[in-house]
Structures are given as structure tokens and as C-alpha cells.
Design a protein around this motif. Structure first.
Motif, PDB file in Angstrom:
ATOM      1  N   UNK A  15       0.822  -1.215   0.000  1.00 31.54           N
ATOM      2  CA  UNK A  15       0.000   0.000   0.000  1.00 31.54           C
ATOM      3  C   UNK A  15       0.856   1.264   0.000  1.00 31.54           C
ATOM      4  N   UNK A  25       9.071   9.551   1.021  1.00 35.23           N
ATOM      5  CA  UNK A  25       9.352  10.593   2.014  1.00 35.23           C
ATOM      6  C   UNK A  25       8.529  10.366   3.282  1.00 35.23           C
ATOM      7  N   UNK A  83       1.464   6.742   9.775  1.00 34.05           N
ATOM      8  CA  UNK A  83       0.298   6.972   8.903  1.00 34.05           C
ATOM      9  C   UNK A  83       0.745   7.029   7.444  1.00 34.05           C
ATOM     10  N   UNK A  84      -0.159   6.661   6.559  1.00 30.76           N
ATOM     11  CA  UNK A  84       0.099   6.637   5.120  1.00 30.76           C
ATOM     12  C   UNK A  84      -0.905   7.572   4.465  1.00 30.76           C
ATOM     13  N   UNK A  85      -0.463   8.361   3.488  1.00 36.48           N
ATOM     14  CA  UNK A  85      -1.411   9.319   2.901  1.00 36.48           C
ATOM     15  C   UNK A  85      -2.293   8.668   1.838  1.00 36.48           C
ATOM     16  N   UNK A  86      -3.205   9.468   1.297  1.00 34.79           N
ATOM     17  CA  UNK A  86      -4.230   8.952   0.385  1.00 34.79           C
ATOM     18  C   UNK A  86      -3.651   8.272  -0.847  1.00 34.79           C
ATOM     19  N   UNK A  87      -2.529   8.787  -1.352  1.00 31.37           N
ATOM     20  CA  UNK A  87      -1.911   8.224  -2.542  1.00 31.37           C
ATOM     21  C   UNK A  87      -0.873   7.159  -2.198  1.00 31.37           C
ATOM     22  N   UNK A  88      -0.595   7.010  -0.918  1.00 33.31           N
ATOM     23  CA  UNK A  88       0.394   6.021  -0.487  1.00 33.31           C
ATOM     24  C   UNK A  88       1.825   6.437  -0.752  1.00 33.31           C
ATOM     25  N   UNK A  89       2.031   7.694  -1.158  1.00 28.38           N
ATOM     26  CA  UNK A  89       3.394   8.084  -1.519  1.00 28.38           C
ATOM     27  C   UNK A  89       4.067   9.011  -0.505  1.00 28.38           C
ATOM     28  N   UNK A  90       3.475   9.153   0.665  1.00 25.41           N
ATOM     29  CA  UNK A  90       4.124   9.879   1.765  1.00 25.41           C
ATOM     30  C   UNK A  90       3.710   9.235   3.079  1.00 25.41           C
ATOM     31  N   UNK A  91       4.660   9.171   4.019  1.00 27.81           N
ATOM     32  CA  UNK A  91       4.381   8.661   5.357  1.00 27.81           C
ATOM     33  C   UNK A  91       4.433   9.812   6.357  1.00 27.81           C
ATOM     34  N   UNK A  92       3.617   9.689   7.386  1.00 28.08           N
ATOM     35  CA  UNK A  92       3.685  10.612   8.514  1.00 28.08           C
ATOM     36  C   UNK A  92       4.010   9.787   9.748  1.00 28.08           C
TER      37      UNK A  92
ATOM     38  N   UNK B 109      -4.724  14.326   4.397  1.00 24.13           N
ATOM     39  CA  UNK B 109      -4.467  13.161   3.539  1.00 24.13           C
ATOM     40  C   UNK B 109      -3.967  11.962   4.345  1.00 24.13           C
ATOM     41  N   UNK B 110      -3.539  12.192   5.583  1.00 22.72           N
ATOM     42  CA  UNK B 110      -2.988  11.098   6.395  1.00 22.72           C
ATOM     43  C   UNK B 110      -4.103  10.520   7.264  1.00 22.72           C
ATOM     44  N   UNK B 111      -4.943   9.712   6.646  1.00 18.45           N
ATOM     45  CA  UNK B 111      -6.113   9.179   7.362  1.00 18.45           C
ATOM     46  C   UNK B 111      -6.050   7.663   7.518  1.00 18.45           C
ATOM     47  N   UNK B 112      -4.900   7.074   7.185  1.00 21.23           N
ATOM     48  CA  UNK B 112      -4.726   5.630   7.369  1.00 21.23           C
ATOM     49  C   UNK B 112      -3.524   5.405   8.278  1.00 21.23           C
ATOM     50  N   UNK B 113      -3.744   4.648   9.350  1.00 23.31           N
ATOM     51  CA  UNK B 113      -2.682   4.398  10.325  1.00 23.31           C
ATOM     52  C   UNK B 113      -2.441   2.906  10.454  1.00 23.31           C
TER      53      UNK B 113
END
Lengths: 135, 135
Positions: A15, A25, A83-92, B109-113
Motif C-alpha cells: 500500500x 518521504x 500513517x500513510x497518505x491517500x496516494x500512499x506516496x508519503x508517510x507521517x 491526507x494522512x487518514x490511514x494508520x
């Protein structure tokens, strides 16, 4: 034989949209204050290690190897939530940062702000950089 | 003849390390709550326009053109402060987000953990996406 844990990890990795260099990133944010501390990059191995150990591990693009944040400076980041963003191309990464995140000795790497069209330093070091790196 | 403003802008641009594609990642954070909303990319032109207008403009990698955040959805970002990190290769935009930042209708955009090794949705849409894009 593949365990349920292995399958969950594989699904999670699928994902995440790693780029052509195999990196994504990752924004690190202090979990309780909301302060944005830094942005660095993670490989699949870095994500897997971080989730397995609870201690944040990045991929150092300059050194070309895994970078266990704080391995030299002692300023480690404990993972609170990934956390993973909507596009899956950035992590928080919501983290608990020991000491300071920046190699300059500042809490955050974002210590220069545009004011009147110019960059101004808006935060001072909390720790002398030499003390972080044993100079 | 070059104005002082032009020189200041040129100096600022020189302090940003745009990548080989001429882009730099920019993290958008709601200025008062600290919530990390999204990460997108900016070109020199996007940075210059954002500073000039006070309304955040990114570079859309998928569309290959400037992307004035909210131009379709109306969910604009007003720039409060632009910060540059220690290496100059990441920007932090402290913004005031109108409505929602995510195209899914969620605030962030970070709504999946990651929970128990799997990705879970941890925030629901505040606005139906169809309403954002006039479907």
C-alpha cells in the motif's frame, strides 16, 4: 510457511508507493505538540525495521545506507504511530523525539522562515552540535 | 534593472535545493492546530507565486503543471508562513486550510494508520468527494 504477520507486513508494503529509487518521504512530527521536526526518506527495510523495533530508522540518501536516527547523536525517535497518505506516496511518523531532531542542535530542522522576502533564522540551537557528535 | 525584491527572491531560491526535476517537497501544516494536512511538490515558479499571492500553489507531478490548491474544489490554502529546512531540500508551509485538504473529503491526507500491523482508516470524510469536484 508465511505467518499472518508476514502477510500483514507484505500488504502494508504494497500500500506504500515507493518511488523509482525504492524510497518514500516520511515527515516526522512530535506526537504531543504537533511540531514538524524533519523530513527524511525510508526504504522498505527502514519501514519494516521501524515497525518491528518502534525506533525510527530512515534510509540515508547521502550515506546510501540505513540510518537509525540518533545512532551517532543519541537523539532517537520512538515511533508512536505511522500513517500513510491517500496516494500512499508519503508517510507521517508521529514520534517522541529525544532531545533535538536537527543536526544543528535545534529541535526542528525547519528553523528558517521567509520574512520580508528573506530567510531568517527563527530558532536557536538547544544543544551545541559538537556535543551531539562528540566533537 | 533588478529591484531589491527580485534580488531577495533570487537569494531565497538559491537557498532551496530543488531536485533534478526542479522540485522540492512541501509539507502543509494547519498553522493553529498543528495538523499535518498533506505533502506536495513545488517548483521555483510555484514557490514564487505562493509568496507573491499568499495562496498556496504547488506543481502537480501527475498533471505536469502548476496546481493552485483549491482551483477545482474551492478548498484553498492561505499561506501563513514558509519555512526551509536545514539542508534546504524540504519546505514547511504553515497554512490556513479552507475546508478539507484531501481529495477524499477528509481534513488531512494522512487518514490511514498502522494498527496491529495493518492499515486502518482513522478519519472519515467531512465532505462527500463528489461535492468537492461537482460530480
Amino acid at each position: 510457511m508465511t505467518s499472518a504477520t508476514d502477510r500483514a507486513t507484505a500488504e502494508l508494503m504494497d500500500s506504500i508507493a515507493f518511488d523509482a529509487q525504492g524510497l518514500v518521504p516520511a515527515v516526522a512530527q512530535q506526537h504531543d505538540t504537533g511540531e514538524v521536526l524533519m523530513l527524511a526518506w525510508m526504504s522498505r527495510e527502514a519501514v519494516a525495521e521501524t515497525l518491528a523495533t518502534g525506533r525510527v530508522c530512515y534510509w540515508s540518501r547521502s550515506r546510501g545506507r540505513l540510518w537509525r536516527k540518533g545512532e551517532t547523536s543519541g537523539q532517537v525517535q520512538r515511533l508512536v504511530e505511522l500513517l500513510v497518505d491517500c496516494d500512499g506516496d508519503t508517510l507521517l511518523l508521529r514520534v517522541d523525539q529525544s532531545g533535538v531532531a536537527c543536526h544543528t542542535g535545534r529541535r526542528s530542522c525547519f528553523f528558517r522562515a521567509v520574512r520580508g522576502g528573506r530567510l531568517e533564522t527563527v530558532a536557536e540551537p538547544l544543544v551545541p552540535p559538537g556535543q551531539l557528535y562528540g566533537a
